[in-house]
Design a protein around this motif. Structure first.
Motif, PDB file in Angstrom:
ATOM      1  N   ALA B 621       0.450  -1.257  -0.060  1.00 25.56           N
ATOM      2  CA  ALA B 621      -0.113  -0.025   0.300  1.00 25.56           C
ATOM      3  C   ALA B 621       0.615   1.654  -0.010  1.00 25.56           C
ATOM      4  O   ALA B 621       0.918   2.723   0.625  1.00 25.56           O
ATOM      5  N   LEU B 622       2.011   1.070  -0.703  1.00 25.22           N
ATOM      6  CA  LEU B 622       2.712   2.314  -0.809  1.00 25.22           C
ATOM      7  C   LEU B 622       2.727   3.076  -2.209  1.00 25.22           C
ATOM      8  O   LEU B 622       2.776   2.440  -3.385  1.00 25.22           O
ATOM      9  N   PRO B 623       2.619   4.402  -2.090  1.00 31.60           N
ATOM     10  CA  PRO B 623       2.054   5.057  -3.524  1.00 31.60           C
ATOM     11  C   PRO B 623       3.637   5.413  -4.377  1.00 31.60           C
ATOM     12  O   PRO B 623       3.786   6.331  -4.392  1.00 31.60           O
ATOM     13  N   ASP B 624       3.976   3.972  -5.129  1.00 28.22           N
ATOM     14  CA  ASP B 624       4.908   4.653  -5.544  1.00 28.22           C
ATOM     15  C   ASP B 624       4.594   4.840  -7.189  1.00 28.22           C
ATOM     16  O   ASP B 624       3.275   5.165  -7.007  1.00 28.22           O
ATOM     17  N   LEU B 625       5.496   4.908  -8.388  1.00 25.83           N
ATOM     18  CA  LEU B 625       4.779   4.737  -9.537  1.00 25.83           C
ATOM     19  C   LEU B 625       4.155   3.970  -9.814  1.00 25.83           C
ATOM     20  O   LEU B 625       3.382   4.908 -10.135  1.00 25.83           O
ATOM     21  N   LEU B 626       3.534   3.201  -9.667  1.00 21.03           N
ATOM     22  CA  LEU B 626       2.972   2.479 -10.080  1.00 21.03           C
ATOM     23  C   LEU B 626       1.489   1.903  -9.362  1.00 21.03           C
ATOM     24  O   LEU B 626       1.069   2.189 -10.092  1.00 21.03           O
ATOM     25  N   GLN B 627       1.515   2.363  -8.267  1.00 14.32           N
ATOM     26  CA  GLN B 627       0.154   2.511  -7.766  1.00 14.32           C
ATOM     27  C   GLN B 627      -0.004   3.427  -7.989  1.00 14.32           C
ATOM     28  O   GLN B 627      -1.651   3.179  -8.554  1.00 14.32           O
ATOM     29  N   LEU B 628       0.337   4.830  -8.297  1.00 13.63           N
ATOM     30  CA  LEU B 628      -0.733   5.970  -8.854  1.00 13.63           C
ATOM     31  C   LEU B 628      -0.590   5.452 -10.015  1.00 13.63           C
ATOM     32  O   LEU B 628      -2.161   5.977 -10.557  1.00 13.63           O
ATOM     33  N   GLY B 629      -0.168   4.870 -10.741  1.00  9.54           N
ATOM     34  CA  GLY B 629      -0.774   4.632 -12.154  1.00  9.54           C
ATOM     35  C   GLY B 629      -1.549   2.916 -12.685  1.00  9.54           C
ATOM     36  O   GLY B 629      -3.032   3.965 -13.240  1.00  9.54           O
ATOM     37  N   ARG B 630      -1.865   2.597 -11.152  1.00  4.09           N
ATOM     38  CA  ARG B 630      -3.206   1.866 -11.715  1.00  4.09           C
ATOM     39  C   ARG B 630      -4.204   2.583 -11.167  1.00  4.09           C
ATOM     40  O   ARG B 630      -5.618   2.838 -11.226  1.00  4.09           O
ATOM     41  N   LEU B 631      -3.402   3.343  -9.643  1.00  3.77           N
ATOM     42  CA  LEU B 631      -4.999   4.257  -9.260  1.00  3.77           C
ATOM     43  C   LEU B 631      -5.769   5.306 -10.533  1.00  3.77           C
ATOM     44  O   LEU B 631      -6.881   5.056 -10.694  1.00  3.77           O
TER      45      LEU B 631
END
Lengths: 387, 671
Positions: B621-631
């Motif tokens: 659940a850390l907002p790294d580059l990939l997670q922001l993209g998926r979000l």
């Protein structure tokens, strides 16, 4: 050389036979459809010990398929790309506790709603005292599942740190370890996870924050599937199969929207004195004109004539509805053949409060209500004067 | 291949570098040019496309030079308020909810509420706080007591005796229970319901027989009034020092029922902390909202009383401002959704749709092409709609030739005394050069995690690598155990293990007393948390992620270092020892410097691999580059451009890093 030619001929023959066979297997109706689901969301969908996908959604979809006459193949997939995959035709449909939202409607089609959940707040038991509404979440770390309506809801709150997990089960684990202060997620799933994991020591607090209508998402090109699903869903609700599946997974009856429709009316059976009384009281309390009352009054009204017969008296009843007469009981005594006295007791629920039936009699100045049977066998009301 | 530049005749510098450049370029394979062209094309497309700019904004928080919005904060301050009413919401055994006034509460205790088995045999008992409260007795109930109540007799009761209460509710009573009557007025609650009607008439005091019922406490609310007149509903557990005094009839505006109750309320100030010029903390609780109206769409301008937007700022006051009538906007684009209430249109040149309620549209001005097309039709349905003329009210803050800017909601600032305000949340907001801590998500988090984890991994790798060449059996086997164990565990599993197993275990461990000093792993965990807060502004799984990556890669780097050390000939160590150096000295001055050359390429390789593996932290659940993209994809359903952009950014990062590594390699190359 000859064996090579033979091989080539055999292969050609094989291909030709397959190709000619295919068109004759005509796809009548829908056949088999692939249905995507994110099986990490009990009790709607999850994977049991043997690796089978089980859940309320699974049973419902199977029942719909049986009613409509097609077959279903379930595919377990990740949540956060599921709608994009559906919009590109990777699946024919998706059933995955998916809330109907307008953004999603833009790229796929939703069936009619099949469930009404609501987002709830789950917290560790120790925090249940201090947190029970949305306002209490301010300043806390709130876990959600990435890309769900819970995620969208929490992201709009001010002063809240939103922690996005891939799967909601991870979020509950984190809360159990003390890394999160609260979780915002669909009610039934949170309740199921909490009930099955007592060592999490979590509770659901407060009331549902939103209405979440779940729908079955369908690939827009498969309008045949969408129509079949809607028709079958309505059938299942009407014949009670939906209620059965619901009862099996949730232990209670579904809400009225998903139950077979029952007429909730006060039906008056003219041959039953008690029923006549209830109907009479309902009419008394909601009558708009004297004529309506007078049809129930018998030919020879009693001397005291307490029953309202004038517009002024009727105005006193304006705005009063009878909401529930089921709490009434009647004591019927036969005075003579075709004449009975009825004493009601119990409580009438009106919109301005509860009215004890005894109070009603006192106010009317009577001890009982007299019914007289007419030639057709129907009972009519004649008020009996107070002794 | 020998370098023959040393044998070439002396040439002027720029000629030589030009020739070198051409030679180098000529030595490049043909596909390198294609790649370069592709990058240039991509660069141009991205910098001109609004869609891609949008995606970039979501993935990279581009730092501005300065920002005054420093933190996203929640402060708690004590203020004095008046308590007007307290009500409870309970769940009854049959599942329905009921609201009761706190005056009707008889008692409460923790316990179990048995559900109504007669009504529902399958019901479940509930646990929690059980509240016993008074309810008017009905027919067939045995009253347990009577409560005295006062109300005003409704003159139109007719057959029934109806009593009205000042709060608007009514009740039917048995006239025999009336104990006294008098003419008079009962004051309604002017604070809660401003403008309510006091009840004048025959005041009856009556005994209301009651029975007791029980319900499960769902929520408790108190209605309070701030000194500025603002009334809100809060949880009673935020009130303390509750005091009640008598009041006089003159204080009708603030007083009712003869009593005046005050309390200390722990108020929350939620908003953005901005730089303040004084000692006080300055928080912006309401953000400014403005509307720009192009000059050609202005129909009329006049001053008038502006009703402020209570949704944006519940405490606002109406003010004298400007009311602007403007012509409805025209929106044109592809129809993406149509419901009974609204249409959603994707305007030309954009990727996200705008939703316009049908009620705002002028029906006659709607144009569809093809005619009467709908969303379900084959092919795209284009639509042009015109909204009705509308009104914008506020203060004009900017007036240029292009148009006017109207401030519809004014920003609200609150100043807090740092000694009195307690902060419960203070997260850096807004990446800026004067607010580096705000650059803590997306690409910045990926870079931070990569560099820190790699730094730690280098240290671990060096130490363990040295251990792996040691002749001491204990040290050797310990390090071998670590390497084999960690290399055999997938990195994802390692990260989850650190976050959900090791983290909580260490946090709950008791300090170990080793005689002279206490060895406290839980204290170490607390320090890690403090670092997290210092760096990112809030606690998260960051330290577990970094440690997981560091320890995971440490195992691989250990083997790289070992290979490097062992590649240096045994003769070197023997010679160094024979010169009188100790083992550590030999290592430091002779072996390691030579090992570095061998070690650098694989180290650089692992650095780049770690950059890519940093994408795994999204599972924590850390907002790294990939997670922001998926979000971003879950909000807009546009996977293709987003994943293209994410991949492009990772490739760019790895290219930059590999260039850096190559430069370092060159520095250490032997002549």
């Amino acid at each position: 050389m000859r064996s090579k030619l033979l091989k080539l001929a055999l292969i050609l023959a094989l291909i030709l036979s397959v190709v000619t066979v295919l068109p004759t297997v005509a796809q009548e109706g829908i056949g088999t459809i692939t249905v995507g689901t994110n099986a990490e969301y009990p009790p709607f969908e999850s994977v049991d010990e043997d690796g089978n996908i089980i859940g309320f959604d699974i049973d419902l979809m199977n029942a719909i398929a049986e009613d409509a006459g097609f077959e279903v193949e379930f595919v377990n997939t990740k949540w956060d790309g599921i709608f994009t995959a559906l919009s590109q035709g990777e699946f024919d449909a998706v059933i995955s506790a998916a809330t109907i939202t307008e953004e999603r409607e833009e790229i796929i089609d939703f069936s009619d709603p099949y469930f009404n959940a609501g987002q709830v707040i789950a917290v560790p038991a120790a925090m249940a005292e201090t947190v029970s509404t949305v306002e209490d979440l301010v300043g806390l770390r709130v876990g959600v599942q990435l890309g769900t309506t819970g995620d969208e809801f929490a992201s709009e709150l001010e002063g809240v740190e939103v922690v996005r997990f891939d799967e909601i089960t991870l979020a509950f684990q984190a809360m159990g370890e003390g890394e999160l202060d609260a979780i915002v997620n669909d009610g039934p799933t949170s309740a199921d996870i909490i009930a099955n994991n007592p060592d999490l020591n979590a509770v659901i607090v407060g009331e549902p924050l939103t209405d979440e209508f779940y729908g079955i998402a369908v690939y827009p090109e498969r309008t045949d599937v969408l129509d079949a699903v809607n028709v079958s869903l309505a059938n299942l609700i009407a014949d009670g199969t939906y209620a059965e599946i619901y009862m099996e997974w949730f232990g209670v009856e579904p809400s009225a929207d998903f139950m077979p429709a029952e007429a909730v009316m006060i039906e008056v059976d003219p041959t039953d004195p008690g029923s006549v009384i209830v109907g009479h009281i309902a009419t008394l309390l909601s009558a708009e004109s004297p004529e309506e009352i007078l049809t129930y009054v018998c030919e020879e009204p009693a001397a005291s004539s307490i029953v309202p017969t004038t517009a002024e008296e009727l105005a006193a009843f304006a705005g009063i509805d009878l909401q529930d007469a089921s709490g009434l009981t009647f004591e019927v005594t036969e005075v003579e053949d075709g004449v009975v006295d009825v004493v009601p007791s119990g409580n009438l629920v009106l919109n301005i409060g509860t009215l004890p039936a005894s109070l009603l009699l006192t106010q009317l100045g009577i001890q009982s209500i007299r019914l007289v049977q007419n030639d057709e066998g129907n009972w009519q009301i004649c008020p009996a004067a107070a002794e | 291949m020998t370098d023959n530049t040393s044998q070439a005749p002396e040439e002027p510098i720029n000629n030589r570098s030009a020739r070198l450049l051409v030679a180098r370029a000529g030595a490049l394979p043909w596909w390198a040019f294609l790649l370069a062209l592709l990058f240039v094309y991509a660069f141009i497309r991205i910098s001109t496309s609004e869609e891609y700019q949008d995606i970039l904004d979501a993935l990279i928080d581009r730092p501005s030079a300065t920002t005054s919005d420093k933190f996203d904060v929640v402060y708690e301050v004590d203020t004095e308020v008046q308590v007007i009413q307290e009500a409870l919401t309970l769940r009854q055994p049959d599942g329905t909810r009921v609201n009761i006034d706190i005056d009707d509460v008889e008692g409460r205790e923790e316990g179990r509420l048995a559900c109504d088995r007669q009504a529902d045999p399958d019901c479940v008992d509930q646990f929690g706080q059980i509240v016993t409260y008074r309810v008017p007795a009905g027919d067939g109930d045995t009253p347990v007591g009577t409560a005295e109540k006062r109300g005003v007799l409704a003159p139109e009761g007719g057959l029934f005796t109806i009593v009205n209460f000042p709060n608007g509710s009514s009740i039917i009573i048995d006239p025999n229970n009336i104990t006294s009557r008098e003419e008079g007025t009962l004051l309604c609650n002017h604070v809660l319901q401003p403008g309510c009607q006091d009840l004048t008439g025959e005041i009856v005091t009556f005994e209301l027989p009651y029975v007791l019922k029980q319900g499960l406490l769902l929520r408790e609310d108190a209605v309070i009034r701030h000194p500025d007149g603002y009334v809100e509903t809060v949880r009673p557990n935020r009130l303390s020092d509750v005091e009640t005094q008598e009041c006089t009839r003159e204080e009708i505006e603030t007083c009712f029922g003869g009593e005046y109750t005050t309390a200390i309320f722990r108020e929350r100030v939620v908003g953005t902390e901005v730089t303040s010029d004084g000692e006080n903390i300055k928080v912006r609780t309401v953000n400014e909202q403005t509307v720009f109206i192009p000059r050609e769409r202005i129909i009329n301008l006049e001053s008038g009383l502006v009703e402020c937007d209570r949704n944006a700022n519940p405490r606002c006051q109406d003010f004298q401002g400007t009311i602007v009538a403007r012509e409805g906007a025209v929106t044109s684009g592809e129809l993406s959704l149509e419901t009974n209430r609204s249409v959603s249109i994707i305007p030309e040149g954009q990727t996200t749709s705008v939703e316009i309620p049908k009620a705002n549209l002028i029906q006659d001005e709607e144009v569809r092409s093809p005619e009467n097309c709908r969303v379900e039709d084959e092919g795209a349905c284009f639509i042009t709609v015109k909204e009705k003329d509308s009104v914008v009210a506020g203060r004009i803050i900017k007036d240029t030739d292009e148009g006017i800017t109207v401030q519809t909601v004014a920003p609200v600032f609150v100043e807090l005394d740092p000694d009195e305000a307690e902060s419960t949340r203070r997260a850096p907001l807004g990446c800026a050069l004067n607010n580096i801590r705000g650059c803590n998500a997306g690409i910045w988090l990926t870079l931070l995690v990569t560099f820190v984890a790699y730094g730690l991994a280098l240290m671990i790798g060096l130490v363990v690598g040295l251990m792996r060449v040691s002749s001491n059996p204990v040290i050797y086997h310990l390090s071998t155990f670590y390497v084999e164990l960690i290399r055999g565990t997938p990195l994802l599993v390692l990260l989850l293990f650190f976050a959900f197993v090791i983290g909580p275990t260490i946090r709950d461990m008791k300090p170990i007393n080793l005689g002279l000093f206490e060895f406290s792993l839980s204290g170490f965990y607390a320090i890690l948390n403090d670092i997290e807060v210092a760096v990112l502004g809030e606690e998260s799984f960051l330290s577990e992620a970094v440690l997981g990556l560091a320890i995971g890669y440490g195992a691989f780097l250990a083997e790289v270092f070992r290979a490097g050390i062992q590649s240096v000939g045994r003769g070197q160590m023997e010679a160094a020892r024979s010169l009188g150096m100790s083992y550590p000295q030999a290592m430091r001055h002779v072996i390691l410097p030579q090992a570095i050359r061998v070690v650098l390429p694989p180290l650089g390789n692992d650095f780049i691999a770690l950059l890519k593996d940093s994408a795994l932290i999204t599972v924590l659940a850390l907002p790294d580059l990939l997670q922001l993209g998926r979000l971003y994809i879950t909000r807009t359903f546009q996977p293709i451009p987003v994943y293209l952009m994410v991949s492009l950014l990772y490739v760019l990062l790895t290219l930059l890093l590999s260039m850096m590594v190559r430069y370092i390699e060159k520095r250490f190359k032997l002549p």
